[in-house]
Design a protein around this motif. Sequence first.
Motif, mmCIF file in Angstrom:
data_model
loop_
_atom_site.group_PDB
_atom_site.id
_atom_site.type_symbol
_atom_site.label_atom_id
_atom_site.label_comp_id
_atom_site.label_asym_id
_atom_site.label_seq_id
_atom_site.Cartn_x
_atom_site.Cartn_y
_atom_site.Cartn_z
ATOM 1 N N ARG A 1 1.259 -1.147 0.266
ATOM 2 C CA ARG A 1 -0.078 0.358 -0.011
ATOM 3 C C ARG A 1 1.068 1.398 0.120
ATOM 4 N NH1 ARG A 1 -5.062 -1.402 1.731
ATOM 5 N NH2 ARG A 1 -5.676 -3.617 2.447
ATOM 6 N N ASP A 2 1.899 0.861 0.058
ATOM 7 C CA ASP A 2 2.614 2.048 0.088
ATOM 8 C C ASP A 2 3.752 2.638 -1.131
ATOM 9 O OD1 ASP A 2 2.579 2.329 3.367
ATOM 10 O OD2 ASP A 2 4.654 1.065 3.643
ATOM 11 N N SER B 1 -1.408 -7.558 -6.607
ATOM 12 C CA SER B 1 -0.847 -8.766 -6.218
ATOM 13 C C SER B 1 0.716 -9.010 -6.875
ATOM 14 C CB SER B 1 -1.568 -10.322 -6.941
ATOM 15 O OG SER B 1 -0.663 -9.922 -8.644
ATOM 16 N N VAL B 2 1.256 -10.563 -5.404
ATOM 17 C CA VAL B 2 2.692 -9.941 -5.192
ATOM 18 C C VAL B 2 2.891 -11.427 -5.454
ATOM 19 C CG1 VAL B 2 4.544 -9.811 -4.392
ATOM 20 C CG2 VAL B 2 2.681 -7.853 -3.487
ATOM 21 N N THR B 3 4.155 -11.762 -6.309
ATOM 22 C CA THR B 3 3.960 -13.580 -6.795
ATOM 23 C C THR B 3 5.647 -13.401 -5.582
ATOM 24 O OG1 THR B 3 3.265 -13.733 -8.374
ATOM 25 C CG2 THR B 3 4.894 -15.245 -8.371
ATOM 26 N N ARG B 4 5.410 -14.895 -4.881
ATOM 27 C CA ARG B 4 7.221 -14.499 -4.183
ATOM 28 C C ARG B 4 7.383 -16.213 -4.358
ATOM 29 N NH1 ARG B 4 6.593 -12.125 1.561
ATOM 30 N NH2 ARG B 4 6.609 -9.773 -0.245
ATOM 31 N N GLY B 5 8.065 -16.831 -4.460
ATOM 32 C CA GLY B 5 8.119 -18.056 -4.049
ATOM 33 C C GLY B 5 7.926 -18.727 -5.528
ATOM 34 N N GLY B 6 7.042 -18.075 -6.464
ATOM 35 C CA GLY B 6 5.957 -19.021 -7.334
ATOM 36 C C GLY B 6 4.522 -18.978 -6.761
ATOM 37 N N ARG B 7 4.478 -18.732 -5.727
ATOM 38 C CA ARG B 7 3.034 -18.309 -4.781
ATOM 39 C C ARG B 7 2.606 -16.561 -5.562
ATOM 40 N NH1 ARG B 7 1.585 -19.340 1.210
ATOM 41 N NH2 ARG B 7 -0.420 -18.830 1.002
ATOM 42 N N THR B 8 1.867 -16.647 -5.890
ATOM 43 C CA THR B 8 0.737 -15.783 -5.713
ATOM 44 C C THR B 8 -0.180 -15.224 -4.913
ATOM 45 O OG1 THR B 8 0.847 -15.600 -8.118
ATOM 46 C CG2 THR B 8 0.007 -14.301 -7.565
ATOM 47 N N LEU B 9 0.458 -14.429 -4.429
ATOM 48 C CA LEU B 9 -0.264 -13.181 -2.942
ATOM 49 C C LEU B 9 -1.547 -12.731 -4.208
ATOM 50 C CD1 LEU B 9 2.284 -13.523 -0.718
ATOM 51 C CD2 LEU B 9 0.679 -16.124 -0.886
ATOM 52 N N ARG B 10 -2.259 -11.977 -2.750
ATOM 53 C CA ARG B 10 -3.127 -10.651 -2.963
ATOM 54 C C ARG B 10 -2.849 -9.514 -2.327
ATOM 55 N NH1 ARG B 10 -9.863 -12.157 -1.571
ATOM 56 N NH2 ARG B 10 -8.548 -12.374 -0.005
ATOM 57 N N PHE B 11 -3.132 -8.234 -2.653
ATOM 58 C CA PHE B 11 -2.007 -7.388 -2.388
ATOM 59 C C PHE B 11 -2.707 -7.254 -0.658
ATOM 60 C CE2 PHE B 11 -6.399 -5.957 -2.759
ATOM 61 C CZ PHE B 11 -6.727 -5.012 -1.834
ATOM 62 N N ASP B 12 -3.843 -7.851 -0.568
ATOM 63 C CA ASP B 12 -4.338 -7.842 0.829
ATOM 64 C C ASP B 12 -4.080 -8.945 2.251
ATOM 65 O OD1 ASP B 12 -5.701 -8.824 -0.047
ATOM 66 O OD2 ASP B 12 -7.746 -8.335 1.323
ATOM 67 N N LEU C 1 5.417 -7.689 -9.155
ATOM 68 C CA LEU C 1 4.335 -7.361 -8.470
ATOM 69 C C LEU C 1 2.949 -7.229 -9.887
ATOM 70 C CD1 LEU C 1 6.042 -4.239 -6.878
ATOM 71 C CD2 LEU C 1 5.274 -6.754 -6.147
ATOM 72 N N VAL C 2 2.420 -7.420 -10.254
ATOM 73 C CA VAL C 2 1.337 -6.947 -11.198
ATOM 74 C C VAL C 2 0.762 -5.446 -10.521
ATOM 75 C CG1 VAL C 2 -1.248 -7.866 -11.903
ATOM 76 C CG2 VAL C 2 0.783 -9.286 -11.682
ATOM 77 N N VAL C 3 0.781 -4.521 -11.318
ATOM 78 C CA VAL C 3 0.313 -3.100 -10.568
ATOM 79 C C VAL C 3 -0.679 -2.525 -11.961
ATOM 80 C CG1 VAL C 3 2.423 -2.730 -9.347
ATOM 81 C CG2 VAL C 3 1.995 -2.020 -11.595
ATOM 82 N N VAL C 4 -1.717 -1.511 -11.287
ATOM 83 C CA VAL C 4 -2.022 -0.967 -12.841
ATOM 84 C C VAL C 4 -1.546 0.966 -12.357
ATOM 85 C CG1 VAL C 4 -4.796 0.501 -12.731
ATOM 86 C CG2 VAL C 4 -4.338 -1.995 -11.394
ATOM 87 N N LYS C 5 -1.582 0.946 -13.460
ATOM 88 C CA LYS C 5 -1.156 2.540 -13.738
ATOM 89 C C LYS C 5 -1.736 2.748 -14.936
ATOM 90 C CE LYS C 5 3.127 3.431 -14.896
ATOM 91 N NZ LYS C 5 4.409 3.019 -14.216
#
Length: 352
Positions: A303-304, A311-322, A335-339
Amino acid sequence: MDNQWEGSETEHTGVRISHEEASPVRQVLRRVWIAAIVLVVVILIVYFDRDGYEDSKGGPISLLDAAYYATVTLSTTGYGDITPVTPEARLINILVITPLRIMFLIVLIGTTLEALTARSREEFRIRRWRSRVRQHVIVCGYGTKGRSAIRSLIANGTPADRIVVVDPEPRAIDEANSMGLTGIIGDAGRTEVLRRASVERARAVIVAANRDDAAVLITLTVRQLNPSVPITTSVREEENANLLRQSGADTVITTSATSGRLLGLSTDAPRVVAVVEDLVTGGQGLDLHQRTAKASEVGLGPRDLRDIVLSVTRGGRTLRFDDPLIGTLQPEDVLVVVKAHEVAKPNRPPTQ
């Protein structure tokens, strides 16, 4: 179609590289018109100066005699039965008719050479393309989905010369060529066709077939020829999605289910559908981007960031932003981001 791909002599048959070139028939007709114009000009020159010519049989020079003289002169046959006798006629022959004769021969010889070398020139262009092409995107199918995928690729910065279209319909390949794309005529489910597209050196493959069984076959063939290339495929029926994944597809998009969900949302939340359309339409409004976390972002929470993180993908695992497991960003996070879409600003000359 089967015979088209057989034999070493037709190794490159079906490959069409985008370039502007007149058809052989049009080239020949253009040269025939030029030759006819040259012939008519010489006939008129001789006829209007007919008093300066002499027929070996005597008598005045008719229009037919002028045409006969022009024909045998331009073709360098030269029977000698009609000859210029006055100084003026001979001077016109030297300054006008002789250059026209040379031009006439160049047109005829050029047409012959063009017909003989057209195939060799195309073969050379294709061989040079195959030796250089790499890190390209192959799009299997140039229907509605394939065209939309290509527009998105170009909008996101993929050059047109790095996109190769594979489709069995020559008309589809002609349309792809008109957009500056290289086309391969043939069934993308066949090994030899994908090899012509240099699938071994491709950066990614998009399967946009109209039928799910064709998509499965294409995916299996691509995965066999290139075990590591990312494959994105579309499927009509959601029940076939797992079959595509088992066949080797990395990303499977269910077109019917996705369309149905958007149709359902449009009733109660039309603005949500508008935003989704904006996100998936590249080159305008809001864009979706995938990127690695920057060095300045490491240690910060999702959020910063200035960009909106989905979403954030780390070590082959995708996690939601929250997801609390994200904590703070790490150097290898994807990262998957909107801009907002950035419009390139024209270069302005420096002020004096």
